[in-house]
Write a protein that holds these residues in place. Structure first.
Motif, PDB file in Angstrom:
ATOM      1  N   ALA A 368      -2.050  -7.524 -13.340  1.00 49.10           N
ATOM      2  CA  ALA A 368      -1.808  -8.747 -14.118  1.00 49.10           C
ATOM      3  C   ALA A 368      -0.375  -9.219 -14.009  1.00 49.10           C
ATOM      4  O   ALA A 368      -0.094 -10.413 -14.168  1.00 49.10           O
ATOM      5  N   ASN A 369       0.553  -8.313 -13.741  1.00 50.53           N
ATOM      6  CA  ASN A 369       1.968  -8.668 -13.646  1.00 50.53           C
ATOM      7  C   ASN A 369       2.436  -8.851 -12.215  1.00 50.53           C
ATOM      8  O   ASN A 369       3.638  -8.975 -11.977  1.00 50.53           O
ATOM      9  N   LYS A 370       1.530  -8.855 -11.262  1.00 52.26           N
ATOM     10  CA  LYS A 370       1.884  -9.052  -9.864  1.00 52.26           C
ATOM     11  C   LYS A 370       1.517 -10.468  -9.434  1.00 52.26           C
ATOM     12  O   LYS A 370       0.552 -11.061  -9.937  1.00 52.26           O
ATOM     13  N   GLY A 371       2.293 -10.989  -8.486  1.00 55.04           N
ATOM     14  CA  GLY A 371       1.982 -12.289  -7.924  1.00 55.04           C
ATOM     15  C   GLY A 371       0.939 -12.186  -6.828  1.00 55.04           C
ATOM     16  O   GLY A 371       0.552 -11.091  -6.399  1.00 55.04           O
ATOM     17  N   LEU A 372       0.462 -13.335  -6.377  1.00 51.91           N
ATOM     18  CA  LEU A 372      -0.583 -13.346  -5.350  1.00 51.91           C
ATOM     19  C   LEU A 372      -0.112 -12.688  -4.061  1.00 51.91           C
ATOM     20  O   LEU A 372      -0.858 -11.918  -3.438  1.00 51.91           O
ATOM     21  N   GLN A 373       1.100 -12.967  -3.642  1.00 45.55           N
ATOM     22  CA  GLN A 373       1.597 -12.415  -2.391  1.00 45.55           C
ATOM     23  C   GLN A 373       1.736 -10.904  -2.475  1.00 45.55           C
ATOM     24  O   GLN A 373       1.414 -10.187  -1.524  1.00 45.55           O
ATOM     25  N   GLU A 374       2.181 -10.389  -3.605  1.00 42.39           N
ATOM     26  CA  GLU A 374       2.294  -8.940  -3.773  1.00 42.39           C
ATOM     27  C   GLU A 374       0.922  -8.281  -3.836  1.00 42.39           C
ATOM     28  O   GLU A 374       0.714  -7.188  -3.293  1.00 42.39           O
ATOM     29  N   ILE A 375      -0.028  -8.923  -4.495  1.00 39.88           N
ATOM     30  CA  ILE A 375      -1.392  -8.387  -4.539  1.00 39.88           C
ATOM     31  C   ILE A 375      -1.991  -8.347  -3.142  1.00 39.88           C
ATOM     32  O   ILE A 375      -2.646  -7.367  -2.751  1.00 39.88           O
ATOM     33  N   ALA A 376      -1.774  -9.400  -2.354  1.00 45.94           N
ATOM     34  CA  ALA A 376      -2.316  -9.435  -0.998  1.00 45.94           C
ATOM     35  C   ALA A 376      -1.734  -8.318  -0.137  1.00 45.94           C
ATOM     36  O   ALA A 376      -2.460  -7.641   0.600  1.00 45.94           O
ATOM     37  N   ALA A 377      -0.413  -8.107  -0.214  1.00 45.63           N
ATOM     38  CA  ALA A 377       0.218  -7.050   0.585  1.00 45.63           C
ATOM     39  C   ALA A 377      -0.253  -5.666   0.137  1.00 45.63           C
ATOM     40  O   ALA A 377      -0.536  -4.785   0.973  1.00 45.63           O
ATOM     41  N   THR A 378      -0.370  -5.459  -1.169  1.00 46.50           N
ATOM     42  CA  THR A 378      -0.810  -4.153  -1.674  1.00 46.50           C
ATOM     43  C   THR A 378      -2.253  -3.870  -1.291  1.00 46.50           C
ATOM     44  O   THR A 378      -2.593  -2.761  -0.876  1.00 46.50           O
ATOM     45  N   ALA A 379      -3.128  -4.868  -1.426  1.00 41.01           N
ATOM     46  CA  ALA A 379      -4.545  -4.675  -1.084  1.00 41.01           C
ATOM     47  C   ALA A 379      -4.718  -4.386   0.399  1.00 41.01           C
ATOM     48  O   ALA A 379      -5.524  -3.534   0.788  1.00 41.01           O
ATOM     49  N   LYS A 380      -3.964  -5.063   1.243  1.00 39.74           N
ATOM     50  CA  LYS A 380      -4.069  -4.844   2.682  1.00 39.74           C
ATOM     51  C   LYS A 380      -3.602  -3.442   3.057  1.00 39.74           C
ATOM     52  O   LYS A 380      -4.244  -2.753   3.870  1.00 39.74           O
ATOM     53  N   ALA A 381      -2.494  -2.987   2.474  1.00 38.97           N
ATOM     54  CA  ALA A 381      -1.981  -1.651   2.783  1.00 38.97           C
ATOM     55  C   ALA A 381      -2.930  -0.562   2.287  1.00 38.97           C
ATOM     56  O   ALA A 381      -3.186   0.428   2.988  1.00 38.97           O
ATOM     57  N   LEU A 382      -3.471  -0.729   1.087  1.00 40.34           N
ATOM     58  CA  LEU A 382      -4.388   0.274   0.546  1.00 40.34           C
ATOM     59  C   LEU A 382      -5.686   0.330   1.339  1.00 40.34           C
ATOM     60  O   LEU A 382      -6.237   1.416   1.570  1.00 40.34           O
ATOM     61  N   ALA A 383      -6.196  -0.817   1.762  1.00 40.41           N
ATOM     62  CA  ALA A 383      -7.429  -0.831   2.554  1.00 40.41           C
ATOM     63  C   ALA A 383      -7.235  -0.121   3.888  1.00 40.41           C
ATOM     64  O   ALA A 383      -8.117   0.627   4.342  1.00 40.41           O
ATOM     65  N   GLN A 384      -6.076  -0.315   4.522  1.00 44.39           N
ATOM     66  CA  GLN A 384      -5.825   0.362   5.793  1.00 44.39           C
ATOM     67  C   GLN A 384      -5.677   1.874   5.602  1.00 44.39           C
ATOM     68  O   GLN A 384      -6.193   2.664   6.404  1.00 44.39           O
TER      69      GLN A 384
END
Length: 491
Positions: A368-384
């Motif tokens: 909830a406290n993260k921006g869209l760009q940070e969420i996108a980078a985190t989701a991509k790294a975790l998925a890999q």
């Protein structure tokens, strides 16, 4: 003369006493030297070995009961420092690297590469301190560990004992059994060729099988085993029984006959997934609610961000909208435990990622406290990391809400299974274009035909925690937040 003799006897006695005393000291010294020598011999590493430090299979996740040794990263005789990687272990969640807690030398690998089903606490290796002879390490007795290369063996049933057929029973005649007759034959293990069929066109009826069963029960059993005839081979294509009592086992590398099967070894991840899904569907009262969301504003904002070289996916918008909705409705951000409902202070979103080993849910913490760009980078790294099997335990444990998106696979809508102890999971389908009548603006009442990008989302909720009214209000709030991405895209 007598005095001299007495003096001589005293002197002789004194000399004898001194001699015995010196011999006693010599024996005592010899015993001490011999005892010290034996003590040194039995305490030497070449005789009793070096006392090792056991490296055991650790619990790398709360639900882990056993693990698989994938690969050893150190060899016997290698020096190991605290924090060095020893081996790769496949847990019920992911592939984890086991690190050493002590300094020393890896003396003996007890569980080799590819071993499966290693229970928690089982010694997998031995270490010795620096400076000790690692070749003289004491090896404790080990329990057998199931290797990965050992294929499941199937017991070969004993050949059936051939019995004398009744007169008039032809081996070449195809069997015609009624359902009741076939059930009795399979239950009691009788040969259908021993039954004298009395039904129309050679049909074996229930009464025929019961007659044979009564005749078999009346035959007295003698003290010696009866002499059986040699088995008669059946013609090809004609079964010896009406229906096989067990499926034959297929041979690897050969085409399987009808009714055969091949056992597929299940990984720890697959077994845990099956266990948790069964637990979820059998213990959690699932309730479902669906809503359609208009993604027109999301698609427009994505194009604007792409011009600024900011790449975000629709799933990133969904993660952000769910997190903001949970912050606005904390009564949904709960879990169920043995003591009852528990309200959570943090909003950690679990995203479902499909891997070759099974489904795993890495966590975007404090979404909830993260921006869209940070969420996108985190989701991509975790998925890999999930696909590579390199997730750490803290990266997939402790989520409060799950999201499963199958829209990229062309799925329009589905219902997901709750991941316990969480209370909800949101199933996201694909987007589709539809023509609908919508108001031109808020002041105008005249509808206008326009194309909308619609997406179906289904919320699976634990009825003990989130009732239907609360689930409906959550979906309504979620849809409002998703259709206004400008208000939720910022932290």
């Amino acid at each position: 003369m007598a005095a001299c003799i007495r003096l001589g006897r005293g002197a002789l006695t004194l000399i004898t006493y001194n001699k015995l005393l010196s011999q006693s000291k010599l024996v005592t010294q010899s015993k001490y030297v011999l005892t010290s020598s034996f003590r040194c011999v039995f305490q030497s590493p070449s005789v009793c070995g070096v006392t090792p430090l056991n490296v055991q299979m650790p619990a790398l996740s709360p639900t882990m009961e056993e693990g698989n040794i994938v690969k050893w990263l150190k060899k016997e005789g290698d020096e190991v420092a605290a924090g060095d990687a020893l081996c790769e272990i496949e847990t019920d969640k992911a592939m984890v690297v086991l690190e050493s807690n002590d300094d020393g030398v890896l003396a003996k690998i007890l569980v080799q590469d590819g071993s499966q089903g290693v229970r928690l606490g089982t010694p997998i290796a031995l270490m010795v301190a620096e400076g000790e002879d690692w070749k003289q390490v004491e090896i404790p007795p080990l329990d057998p560990v199931r290797p990965a290369s050992a294929p499941p063996t199937a017991e070969v049933p004993a050949p059936p004992v051939a019995s004398t057929r009744p007169p008039g029973a032809s081996a070449l005649q195809p069997l015609r059994l009624s359902p009741a007759a076939r059930h009795i034959l399979d239950t009691h293990g009788l040969d259908p060729h021993l039954v004298k069929a009395t039904g129309p066109r050679g049909l074996t009826t229930k009464e025929d099988v019961l007659k044979l069963l009564n005749q078999r029960d009346k035959v007295p059993s003698g003290p010696s085993a009866p002499v059986t005839a040699a088995p008669t081979p059946s013609p090809p294509g004609v079964p010896t029984t009406g229906r096989p009592s067990y499926p034959p086992v297929s041979v690897p590398g050969k085409p399987g006959a009808p009714g055969t099967f091949t056992e597929i070894p299940a990984s720890n991840v697959r077994r845990v997934i099956a266990q948790r899904l069964t637990q979820s569907k059998s213990t959690i009262p699932h309730s479902y609610a669906s809503v359609e969301c208009d993604l027109g504003a999301v698609m427009k904002l994505r194009k604007q961000l792409a011009k600024e070289n900011i790449k975000v996916s629709v799933n990133d918008f969904i993660i952000k909208a769910v997190a903001v909705t949970l912050r606005e409705m904390p009564e949904v951000n709960v879990t169920w435990s043995a003591e009852g409902p528990q309200a959570l202070d943090s909003i950690h979103i679990s995203i479902a990622v499909a891997t070759q080993r099974g489904l795993i849910t890495p966590i975007i913490k404090d979404a909830a406290n993260k921006g869209l760009q940070e969420i996108a980078a985190t989701a991509k790294a975790l998925a890999q990391k999930a696909r590579d099997g390199k997730l750490l335990p803290e990266e997939y444990q402790g989520g409060s809400f799950s999201i499963s998106n199958l829209g990229m696979f062309g799925i329009s809508g589905f219902s997901a299974v709750i991941n316990p102890p969480q209370a909800c999971i949101l199933a996201v389908g694909g987007t589709r274009a539809e023509l609908r009548l919508t108001p031109q603006n808020q002041d105008s009442l005249t509808p206008v035909l326009c194309t909308q990008q619609l997406m179906t989302t289904t919320l699976s909720s634990d009825r003990r925690l989130v009732d239907d009214d609360l689930a409906s209000r959550f979906l309504e709030k979620f849809r409002a937040n998703l259709e206004r991405p400008q208000h939720t895209s910022l932290p």
